[in-house]
Design a protein around this motif. Sequence first.
Motif, PDB file in Angstrom:
ATOM      1  N   GLN A 189       0.847  -1.245  -0.049  1.00 40.01           N
ATOM      2  CA  GLN A 189       0.179  -0.049  -0.131  1.00 40.01           C
ATOM      3  C   GLN A 189       0.909   1.247   0.069  1.00 40.01           C
ATOM      4  OE1 GLN A 189      -3.663  -0.442   2.817  1.00 40.01           O
ATOM      5  NE2 GLN A 189      -2.600  -2.112   3.600  1.00 40.01           N
ATOM      6  N   ASP A 190       2.195   0.927  -0.065  1.00 45.53           N
ATOM      7  CA  ASP A 190       2.984   2.109  -0.123  1.00 45.53           C
ATOM      8  C   ASP A 190       3.093   3.001  -1.645  1.00 45.53           C
ATOM      9  OD1 ASP A 190       4.915   4.131   0.224  1.00 45.53           O
ATOM     10  OD2 ASP A 190       6.390   2.809   0.894  1.00 45.53           O
ATOM     11  N   ILE A 191       2.627   4.260  -1.767  1.00 47.55           N
ATOM     12  CA  ILE A 191       2.837   4.782  -2.765  1.00 47.55           C
ATOM     13  C   ILE A 191       3.918   5.916  -2.963  1.00 47.55           C
ATOM     14  CG2 ILE A 191       0.180   4.999  -3.109  1.00 47.55           C
ATOM     15  CD1 ILE A 191       0.193   7.993  -2.140  1.00 47.55           C
ATOM     16  N   ARG A 192       4.962   5.880  -2.240  1.00 47.52           N
ATOM     17  CA  ARG A 192       6.231   6.484  -2.529  1.00 47.52           C
ATOM     18  C   ARG A 192       6.638   6.450  -3.787  1.00 47.52           C
ATOM     19  NH1 ARG A 192       9.317   9.010   1.591  1.00 47.52           N
ATOM     20  NH2 ARG A 192       8.258   7.653   3.181  1.00 47.52           N
TER      21      ARG A 192
ATOM     22  N   SER B 293      -5.038   5.766   6.078  1.00 47.74           N
ATOM     23  CA  SER B 293      -5.133   5.279   7.530  1.00 47.74           C
ATOM     24  C   SER B 293      -3.755   4.335   7.627  1.00 47.74           C
ATOM     25  CB  SER B 293      -6.319   4.588   7.831  1.00 47.74           C
ATOM     26  OG  SER B 293      -7.159   5.711   7.622  1.00 47.74           O
ATOM     27  N   HIS B 294      -3.592   3.626   6.694  1.00 47.38           N
ATOM     28  CA  HIS B 294      -2.501   2.508   6.790  1.00 47.38           C
ATOM     29  C   HIS B 294      -1.194   3.371   6.843  1.00 47.38           C
ATOM     30  CE1 HIS B 294      -0.304  -1.197   6.374  1.00 47.38           C
ATOM     31  NE2 HIS B 294       0.516  -0.755   5.191  1.00 47.38           N
ATOM     32  N   ALA B 295      -1.005   4.252   5.791  1.00 43.91           N
ATOM     33  CA  ALA B 295       0.182   4.915   5.603  1.00 43.91           C
ATOM     34  C   ALA B 295       0.412   5.775   6.987  1.00 43.91           C
ATOM     35  CB  ALA B 295      -0.111   5.800   4.343  1.00 43.91           C
ATOM     36  N   PHE B 296      -0.568   6.482   7.538  1.00 48.77           N
ATOM     37  CA  PHE B 296      -0.194   6.989   8.782  1.00 48.77           C
ATOM     38  C   PHE B 296       0.273   6.276   9.971  1.00 48.77           C
ATOM     39  CE2 PHE B 296      -1.912   8.555  12.965  1.00 48.77           C
ATOM     40  CZ  PHE B 296      -1.191   9.626  13.077  1.00 48.77           C
ATOM     41  N   GLN B 297      -0.425   5.070   9.984  1.00 52.08           N
ATOM     42  CA  GLN B 297      -0.068   4.264  11.133  1.00 52.08           C
ATOM     43  C   GLN B 297       1.434   3.383  10.891  1.00 52.08           C
ATOM     44  OE1 GLN B 297      -1.746   3.567  13.673  1.00 52.08           O
ATOM     45  NE2 GLN B 297      -3.748   4.795  13.339  1.00 52.08           N
ATOM     46  N   LYS B 298       1.791   3.245   9.616  1.00 49.44           N
ATOM     47  CA  LYS B 298       2.973   2.550   9.344  1.00 49.44           C
ATOM     48  C   LYS B 298       3.977   3.620   9.040  1.00 49.44           C
ATOM     49  CE  LYS B 298       1.511  -1.625   9.980  1.00 49.44           C
ATOM     50  NZ  LYS B 298       1.689  -2.236  11.076  1.00 49.44           N
ATOM     51  N   ARG B 299       3.737   4.807   9.263  1.00 48.19           N
ATOM     52  CA  ARG B 299       4.500   5.860   8.752  1.00 48.19           C
ATOM     53  C   ARG B 299       5.325   6.022   7.316  1.00 48.19           C
ATOM     54  NH1 ARG B 299       5.479   9.643  12.725  1.00 48.19           N
ATOM     55  NH2 ARG B 299       7.493  10.388  11.470  1.00 48.19           N
ATOM     56  N   LEU B 300       4.459   5.588   6.516  1.00 49.44           N
ATOM     57  CA  LEU B 300       4.719   5.364   4.847  1.00 49.44           C
ATOM     58  C   LEU B 300       4.776   6.705   4.361  1.00 49.44           C
ATOM     59  CD1 LEU B 300       2.701   2.465   3.857  1.00 49.44           C
ATOM     60  CD2 LEU B 300       4.929   2.293   4.590  1.00 49.44           C
ATOM     61  N   ILE B 301       4.335   7.715   5.094  1.00 52.67           N
ATOM     62  CA  ILE B 301       4.426   9.093   4.781  1.00 52.67           C
ATOM     63  C   ILE B 301       5.559   9.894   5.384  1.00 52.67           C
ATOM     64  CG2 ILE B 301       2.035   9.140   4.104  1.00 52.67           C
ATOM     65  CD1 ILE B 301       1.363  10.699   6.628  1.00 52.67           C
ATOM     66  N   ALA B 302       6.385   9.207   6.117  1.00 54.20           N
ATOM     67  CA  ALA B 302       7.603   9.838   6.741  1.00 54.20           C
ATOM     68  C   ALA B 302       8.619  10.467   5.787  1.00 54.20           C
ATOM     69  CB  ALA B 302       8.171   9.085   7.596  1.00 54.20           C
ATOM     70  N   TRP B 303       9.142  11.397   6.150  1.00 49.40           N
ATOM     71  CA  TRP B 303      10.253  12.372   5.261  1.00 49.40           C
ATOM     72  C   TRP B 303      11.603  11.720   5.206  1.00 49.40           C
ATOM     73  CZ3 TRP B 303      10.818  15.265   1.598  1.00 49.40           C
ATOM     74  CH2 TRP B 303      11.891  15.876   1.255  1.00 49.40           C
ATOM     75  N   HIS B 304      11.786  11.226   4.099  1.00 47.89           N
ATOM     76  CA  HIS B 304      13.184  10.522   3.982  1.00 47.89           C
ATOM     77  C   HIS B 304      13.880  11.287   2.826  1.00 47.89           C
ATOM     78  CE1 HIS B 304      12.183   7.288   6.335  1.00 47.89           C
ATOM     79  NE2 HIS B 304      11.063   6.581   5.518  1.00 47.89           N
ATOM     80  N   PRO B 305      14.718  12.087   3.160  1.00 50.61           N
ATOM     81  CA  PRO B 305      15.403  12.933   2.207  1.00 50.61           C
ATOM     82  C   PRO B 305      16.493  12.298   1.455  1.00 50.61           C
ATOM     83  CG  PRO B 305      16.174  13.558   4.199  1.00 50.61           C
ATOM     84  CD  PRO B 305      14.913  12.856   4.658  1.00 50.61           C
ATOM     85  N   THR B 306      16.974  11.195   1.982  1.00 53.77           N
ATOM     86  CA  THR B 306      18.076  10.392   1.179  1.00 53.77           C
ATOM     87  C   THR B 306      17.177   9.410   0.366  1.00 53.77           C
ATOM     88  OG1 THR B 306      17.999   8.604   2.964  1.00 53.77           O
ATOM     89  CG2 THR B 306      19.690  10.662   3.046  1.00 53.77           C
ATOM     90  N   SER B 307      16.079   9.319   0.138  1.00 50.23           N
ATOM     91  CA  SER B 307      15.431   8.328  -0.815  1.00 50.23           C
ATOM     92  C   SER B 307      15.187   8.923  -2.257  1.00 50.23           C
ATOM     93  CB  SER B 307      13.831   7.951  -0.238  1.00 50.23           C
ATOM     94  OG  SER B 307      13.143   9.123  -0.393  1.00 50.23           O
ATOM     95  N   LEU B 308      15.867   9.998  -2.727  1.00 50.39           N
ATOM     96  CA  LEU B 308      15.687  10.467  -3.953  1.00 50.39           C
ATOM     97  C   LEU B 308      17.143  10.153  -4.878  1.00 50.39           C
ATOM     98  CD1 LEU B 308      13.690  12.117  -5.934  1.00 50.39           C
ATOM     99  CD2 LEU B 308      14.830  14.057  -5.276  1.00 50.39           C
ATOM    100  N   PRO B 309      17.306   8.779  -5.516  1.00 48.80           N
ATOM    101  CA  PRO B 309      18.488   8.591  -6.154  1.00 48.80           C
ATOM    102  C   PRO B 309      18.582   9.505  -7.399  1.00 48.80           C
ATOM    103  CG  PRO B 309      16.843   7.058  -6.411  1.00 48.80           C
ATOM    104  CD  PRO B 309      16.295   7.648  -5.359  1.00 48.80           C
ATOM    105  N   ASP B 310      19.768   9.508  -7.938  1.00 49.10           N
ATOM    106  CA  ASP B 310      20.230  10.418  -9.011  1.00 49.10           C
ATOM    107  C   ASP B 310      19.582   9.845 -10.132  1.00 49.10           C
ATOM    108  OD1 ASP B 310      21.572  12.384  -7.565  1.00 49.10           O
ATOM    109  OD2 ASP B 310      23.478  11.401  -8.029  1.00 49.10           O
ATOM    110  N   GLU B 311      19.616   8.261 -10.376  1.00 50.71           N
ATOM    111  CA  GLU B 311      19.167   7.747 -11.556  1.00 50.71           C
ATOM    112  C   GLU B 311      17.863   7.816 -11.729  1.00 50.71           C
ATOM    113  OE1 GLU B 311      20.609   6.335  -9.073  1.00 50.71           O
ATOM    114  OE2 GLU B 311      19.646   4.340  -8.436  1.00 50.71           O
TER     115      GLU B 311
END
Length: 652
Positions: free
Chosen positions: A264-267, A629-647
């Motif tokens: 259910q992760d839409i990142r 609701s799942h994304a909030f509970q599992k913190r799938l909407i957390a900020w991860h600034p390092t998750s943006l690879p160059d490729e």
Amino acid sequence: MPQLRYAQPRYLSLLLGSWLLVFFITRSVLLLSHLADADVGALDLLRLYAIGLVYDLSFLLYAALPLALYLLLCPNRLWRSLAHRAALYALTSISLFAMLFTAVAEWLFWDEFGVRFNFIAVDYLVYSEEVINNILESYPIYPLLALLAVLAIGVTVALMRPLASALNAEPQPKPKALLFFGSLALAACTVSLVIGQDFPLGMGGNVYQRELASNGPFQFFAAFRNNELDYQQFYTTLPEHAVGSLLRDEVREANARFIGSDPQDIRRLIDNPGQPKPLNVVLVTIESLSAKYLGSFGDTRGLTPNLDELRQRSLSFSNFYATGTRTDRGLEAITLSIPPTPGRSIVKRIGRESGYGSLGQQFNALGYDSVFIYGGRGYFDNMNAFFGGNGYRIVDQSSVAESDMAFKNAWGMSDEDIYQQTLKVADADHAQGKPFFLQLMTTSNHRPYTYPEGRIDIPSGDGREGAVKYTDYAIGQFLQQAQEKPWFNQTVFVFVADHTAGSAGHEDLPVANYHIPLFIYAPALFEPREFSEVASQIDLAPTLLGLLNVDYSSTFFGRNVLREDRAPGRALIGNYQHLGLFDGTDLAILSPRRGMRRHDDALGRSHESSSSISDSLLRRDIAYYQGASHAFQKRLIAWHPTSLPDEGLSKR
């Protein structure tokens, strides 16, 4: 009843009977004031009062337990003393005052929001300073309290004979007293298992009828207890893989790549075409500005000449909808781009309100100064904690010198003052060569509707019309001053409402009452045009980043509605229980106890019918809210600034 020959049950029954009478009168007055809206026939009227009696008795069972325990265990010697008898007379007056005060408070709350006490009333209790000052500035509260006190004493005097008869009766023997109290406690426990906020079980019907049948104090304590609703427990669900597939179809864009491992992760990585535009952004969130107040949306009172002109010079959205009915919901949707999950907004979930992939964090990653500027004190609605924990620095009333505020009321400084603070912040950032993202929240368009004198032709404090016209005046003045600044031509101005001025109606989610304006103004950068497809507050953040051609890692549930490869328009609307998806024609609604409904032709005849999980619109509705609701509970909407690879990103 044999029990009522004893003193304590007789005294208690007098108090509870008085409460029942006040509840009956309150319900009747509210009904008469909204008779046309309630649309009650004879059977509806009987049902309304029958359910109302159940609610009233349910509340009184809870409320009576502490007093009943004291009265029934009170020693006979103390019971017969003159001092104790005087205290019980005083308690009667105090109880009557509380009854009358509750009735008046219900009337005022209903007049403002069109419902019984709910989450808003709970919040008002928590943030008492602003609310008390607002009440003092809006109503003649001290004369009113004095009148209620006189009435309470007068009714106590009128009840002297039955009170004296009750107090002179034989005290109840202790074994019978304990049995009587046990019966009350058992009844209260039974009620707690059967009667809830949404009693009776039917979820459809006229909202006014259901609210009138309800009981304000009961709903207040129920809302206080149920400030979060577990989606999995209360709502219809789909399998995880189905939710993930539906959600990804909803947010998918060309060249976007999903990178989450949870089904259910839409990142995802968003690749916006074109070269990035390092433009400043000023995002103004306007208090309670319904689209219906604007002349360009049909109002004939001439309240918004500046906004009407601004619409002609902007990228304007004519079918844009708020996600909720409160400021915290609007800020949540604009900042986090997430649907209104059931219960409290994320802004007010203390201890779990920070660390998310917000719009402010996105701009911080681009080297911007992200600032939240609020006209009031940011502890209200937990705003400072939310914005401070999600990438913003804070400028609010407490950080502004008194000499810099020309006018303030219970909610904070006037809109003119907040715009002056905005200009100062923008000037300072520009002088340092730093791009800025300034997100504002205004306060003037709110009861008590007061503002500096002499600005418009409607006296301060005269009502909503004046507040709307002053809001419009302050925006015109702000843009006129901003045009003189060296940073103006490199700045995008966004004007959007947090919610409408009122959302009450015949239905749980009256779509028209969520309609708000959105104008994106940058005369040196974007050609004016109108976007007429349905869009939601959760679409603002990705659309804005798309206009700037920014590539980023997204946790947003919204999408860039200006892309040519966009999916059909839709809007997410809700209150703390009912969760809706509007596709421009029909509305799907999810409710507690796994209720599923739809309203066909939601902006027209709005025909309501029950629905099933096979309905494609309901399935999309479930996917959004179950996924959020799942994304909030599992913190799938957390900020991860390092998750943006160059490729995979063309411009980095």
